[in-house]
Design an enzyme around this catalytic site. Structure first.
Site, short mmCIF file in Angstrom:
data_model
loop_
_atom_site.label_atom_id
_atom_site.label_comp_id
_atom_site.label_asym_id
_atom_site.label_seq_id
_atom_site.Cartn_x
_atom_site.Cartn_y
_atom_site.Cartn_z
N SER A 143 40.45 37.50 98.12
CA SER A 143 39.00 37.73 98.12
C SER A 143 38.44 37.64 96.70
O SER A 143 37.35 37.12 96.48
CB SER A 143 38.70 39.12 98.69
OG SER A 143 39.17 39.19 100.01
N ILE A 168 47.84 27.62 101.69
CA ILE A 168 47.07 26.38 101.52
C ILE A 168 47.19 25.50 102.77
O ILE A 168 48.29 25.04 103.11
CB ILE A 168 47.49 25.62 100.24
CG1 ILE A 168 47.39 26.57 99.03
CG2 ILE A 168 46.64 24.36 100.04
CD1 ILE A 168 46.06 27.30 98.86
N THR A 169 46.06 25.29 103.42
CA THR A 169 46.03 24.42 104.61
C THR A 169 46.34 22.99 104.15
O THR A 169 45.72 22.50 103.21
CB THR A 169 44.66 24.50 105.30
OG1 THR A 169 44.41 25.87 105.63
CG2 THR A 169 44.62 23.65 106.56
N GLN A 347 41.31 40.25 128.78
CA GLN A 347 41.10 41.38 129.69
C GLN A 347 40.69 40.88 131.08
O GLN A 347 41.19 41.36 132.10
CB GLN A 347 40.03 42.32 129.10
CG GLN A 347 39.96 43.68 129.76
CD GLN A 347 41.22 44.50 129.52
OE1 GLN A 347 41.99 44.22 128.60
NE2 GLN A 347 41.46 45.47 130.36
N ILE A 348 39.77 39.92 131.10
CA ILE A 348 39.30 39.38 132.39
C ILE A 348 40.45 38.70 133.14
O ILE A 348 40.52 38.75 134.37
CB ILE A 348 38.11 38.40 132.15
CG1 ILE A 348 36.87 39.19 131.71
CG2 ILE A 348 37.81 37.56 133.40
CD1 ILE A 348 35.73 38.35 131.15
N HIS A 349 41.36 38.10 132.41
CA HIS A 349 42.50 37.44 133.05
C HIS A 349 43.62 38.43 133.43
O HIS A 349 44.60 38.03 134.07
CB HIS A 349 43.11 36.37 132.11
CG HIS A 349 42.34 35.09 132.06
ND1 HIS A 349 41.11 34.96 131.45
CD2 HIS A 349 42.63 33.84 132.54
CE1 HIS A 349 40.70 33.72 131.55
NE2 HIS A 349 41.59 33.02 132.21
N GLU A 374 38.30 31.29 104.39
CA GLU A 374 37.03 30.98 103.69
C GLU A 374 36.19 32.24 103.48
O GLU A 374 34.96 32.20 103.55
CB GLU A 374 36.25 29.88 104.41
CG GLU A 374 37.05 28.57 104.41
CD GLU A 374 36.22 27.33 104.60
OE1 GLU A 374 35.03 27.34 104.23
OE2 GLU A 374 36.77 26.35 105.11
C1 LIG Z 1 45.79 30.22 108.05
C2 LIG Z 1 45.15 30.35 106.72
C3 LIG Z 1 44.67 29.21 106.07
C4 LIG Z 1 44.10 29.32 104.79
N1 LIG Z 1 43.73 28.17 104.13
C5 LIG Z 1 43.38 28.25 102.82
C6 LIG Z 1 43.17 27.05 102.06
O1 LIG Z 1 43.26 25.93 102.56
N2 LIG Z 1 42.87 27.18 100.74
C7 LIG Z 1 42.74 28.39 100.12
O2 LIG Z 1 42.46 28.43 98.93
N3 LIG Z 1 42.92 29.55 100.83
C8 LIG Z 1 43.24 29.50 102.16
N4 LIG Z 1 43.46 30.66 102.88
C9 LIG Z 1 43.35 31.94 102.20
C10 LIG Z 1 42.17 32.78 102.66
O3 LIG Z 1 40.97 32.24 102.19
C11 LIG Z 1 42.44 34.20 102.17
O4 LIG Z 1 43.50 34.69 102.97
C12 LIG Z 1 41.22 35.09 102.27
O5 LIG Z 1 40.24 34.71 101.34
C13 LIG Z 1 41.57 36.57 102.03
O6 LIG Z 1 42.37 36.74 100.91
P1 LIG Z 1 43.72 37.65 101.02
O7 LIG Z 1 44.47 37.11 102.18
O8 LIG Z 1 44.39 37.63 99.71
O9 LIG Z 1 43.21 39.08 101.38
P2 LIG Z 1 42.69 40.22 100.34
O10 LIG Z 1 41.68 39.65 99.46
O11 LIG Z 1 43.87 40.87 99.74
O12 LIG Z 1 41.98 41.23 101.34
C14 LIG Z 1 42.67 42.23 102.07
C15 LIG Z 1 41.62 43.08 102.79
O13 LIG Z 1 40.78 43.74 101.83
C16 LIG Z 1 39.44 43.43 102.07
N5 LIG Z 1 38.71 43.36 100.80
C17 LIG Z 1 39.05 42.70 99.66
N6 LIG Z 1 38.13 42.84 98.73
C18 LIG Z 1 37.14 43.59 99.26
C19 LIG Z 1 35.87 44.07 98.79
N7 LIG Z 1 35.43 43.79 97.57
N8 LIG Z 1 35.12 44.80 99.63
C20 LIG Z 1 35.54 45.09 100.88
N9 LIG Z 1 36.73 44.66 101.37
C21 LIG Z 1 37.51 43.92 100.58
C22 LIG Z 1 39.45 42.08 102.78
O14 LIG Z 1 38.25 41.85 103.50
C23 LIG Z 1 40.67 42.25 103.66
O15 LIG Z 1 40.31 42.95 104.81
C24 LIG Z 1 43.97 30.56 104.19
C25 LIG Z 1 44.39 31.73 104.86
C26 LIG Z 1 44.99 31.63 106.10
C27 LIG Z 1 45.49 32.87 106.76
#
Ligand SMILES: Cc1cc2nc3c(=O)[nH]c(=O)nc-3n(C[C@H](O)[C@H](O)[C@H](O)COP(=O)(O)OP(=O)(O)OC[C@H]3O[C@@H](n4cnc5c(N)ncnc54)[C@H](O)[C@@H]3O)c2cc1C
Length: 391
Positions: A143, A168-169, A347-349, A374
């Site tokens: 994030s 990374i997708t 749930q419906i299923h 994203e």
């Molecule tokens: C299948 C998949 C494909 C993806 N594809 C790509 C890609 O192609 N390129 C790429 O760059 N990234 C990609 N991502 C990464 C994705 O964008 C990140 O997983 C996402 O931004 C969250 O980051 P994190 O997983 O490190 O969670 P964290 O940032 O560690 O967050 C953990 C929790 O804390 C919460 N949190 C964090 N900061 C705050 C705040 N300030 N206030 C309130 N809550 C907060 C979050 O909402 C979450 O609930 C992908 C992820 C997945 C799972």
């Protein structure tokens, strides 16, 4: 979707345009014929759906927003949303492939690349000959993407990249990756730059292909850079603009993730309506019970509201206006509605929703990604709040 009012101003109406209907029908026919029969094969093996991608390229779905002069389809965000929703109604994993390739990698180069970079990379990305990835997230910065640690040090005609990127997708199946890295640590977010990296460059390492709960035929990998030498001419825009570029790219990308969420929600609802008319208990179709009717009514209303919110974001984006708030609202709302829709659909299923013979089991697993990728739901709310408070 767009009409002129009596003053000649362009305003939205609530019908799909001819183009939207046309691409929706093409996407629907393709998804039914080419994707539906192989969904579970790819889901269970977690193999990347490469054959499907080749066909998506032939349809023009790998260069949806790219002008025809660069080999693309030349569509706007409304057509883009219609395509992603339709494909994701059948298989969200394929929807994610289209979204990541089009909105993130290709669109980043389209928005911020110079003419030479565009001519070199965009035609092959648009045709699907090459698959694009976009690497922002790192193990310690998700994030808080601006807190990245990957570095790019300029040495002669090259930048030397070192660091790690997570989730990374297309990280393991792509050929071209837009990568953000620090060119000046002292400047924080303003020291981040973006580069086009060819995945076969020595020092580009696929560290780990992830084993996922959902979206299993979409490729997700951790990648690493070990003294990866990227030619200087692959810098996108100016040094230090990479983070701002990434945020602008996400404004468009979130419209595609909202469309992906809508596809999942609509797919889950359609399956539930069908099931409610087939399944009998207590001598009645379950659709005759008010408890089931209310679920279907709530979901139908929420999905329609989410779709309108997304079309509005797409409409504003097409006009080239600032859409940070609109895209975040559309993504946040559609994602949460989709989670709710798949939960109610299972749930419906009843027990049949828990087994793999019905599509809702897969929707329930796939959907969670849309509240995370994203920008999480929490981050969308933060973005919306910042926009309305002017922070
Ligand atoms: C299948 C998949 C494909 C993806 N594809 C790509 C890609 O192609 N390129 C790429 O760059 N990234 C990609 N991502 C990464 C994705 O964008 C990140 O997983 C996402 O931004 C969250 O980051 P994190 O997983 O490190 O969670 P964290 O940032 O560690 O967050 C953990 C929790 O804390 C919460 N949190 C964090 N900061 C705050 C705040 N300030 N206030 C309130 N809550 C907060 C979050 O909402 C979450 O609930 C992908 C992820 C997945 C799972």
């Amino acid at each position: 979707m767009i009409v002129n009012d009596i003053m000649g101003n362009q305003i939205p109406d609530f019908e799909m345009t001819e183009n939207m209907r046309m691409v929706r029908d093409v996407a629907r026919a393709f998804a039914e014929k080419e994707i539906k029969p192989v969904i579970m094969k790819y889901d269970e093996s977690q193999e990347f759906h490469g054959e499907i991608v080749n066909k998506l390229g032939e349809l023009g779905f790998m260069g949806i927003l790219v002008p025809t002069g660069l080999g693309g389809s030349g569509f706007g965000y409304l057509e883009y949303a219609a395509i992603i929703e339709e494909i994701s109604k059948i298989d969200p994993s394929v929807g994610l492939t289209i979204a990541a390739h089009n909105s993130l990698c290709t669109n980043h180069i389209l928005l911020f690349g110079n003419d030479t970079q565009k001519k070199k990379y965009i035609p092959d990305l648009s045709s699907g000959k090459k698959i694009g990835a976009w690497a922002l997230t790192e193990p310690t910065s998700g994030s808080d993407a601006g807190g990245m640690l990957t570095t790019a040090v300029c040495e002669g005609d090259y930048y030397i990249l070192n660091g790690n990127k997570n989730f990374i997708t297309h990280g393991s199946v792509g050929q071209v990756t837009v990568v953000t890295a620090l060119t000046d640590k002292s400047k924080g977010k303003k020291g981040i730059s973006a580069f086009i990296v060819e995945n076969n460059t020595p020092g580009f390492i696929v560290a780990k292909k992830e084993n996922k709960m959902g979206m299993r035929s979409s490729d997700t990998a951790a990648i690493a850079f070990d003294n990866c030498r990227v030619p200087k001419e692959n810098l996108l825009g100016e040094e230090g603009n990479g983070y701002a570029q990434a945020l602008a790219v996400l404004d468009g990308g979130r419209i595609s993730i909202a469309a992906l969420a809508l596809g999942i929600a609509q797919g889950a609802l359609d399956a539930s309506v069908k099931y409610a008319k087939e399944r009998k208990q207590f001598g009645k179709f379950i659709g005759d019970f008010q408890a089931i009717q209310w679920k279907l009514a709530d979901l139908t209303t929420q999905i329609e509201a989410a779709r309108l919110l997304n079309y509005r974001a797409a409409f504003i984006k097409n006009k080239g206006l600032h859409t940070t708030k609109e895209s975040a609202m559309a993504k946040y709302y559609a994602a949460e509605v989709a989670v709710q829709a798949t939960n109610e659909a299972v749930q419906i299923h009843g027990g049949y929703g828990f087994i793999k013979d019905f599509p809702v089991e897969k929707f329930y697993r796939d959907v969670k990604l849309v509240t995370i990728g994203e920008g999480t739901t929490e981050i969308q709310k933060l973005v919306i709040a910042r926009e309305i408070l002017g922070l």
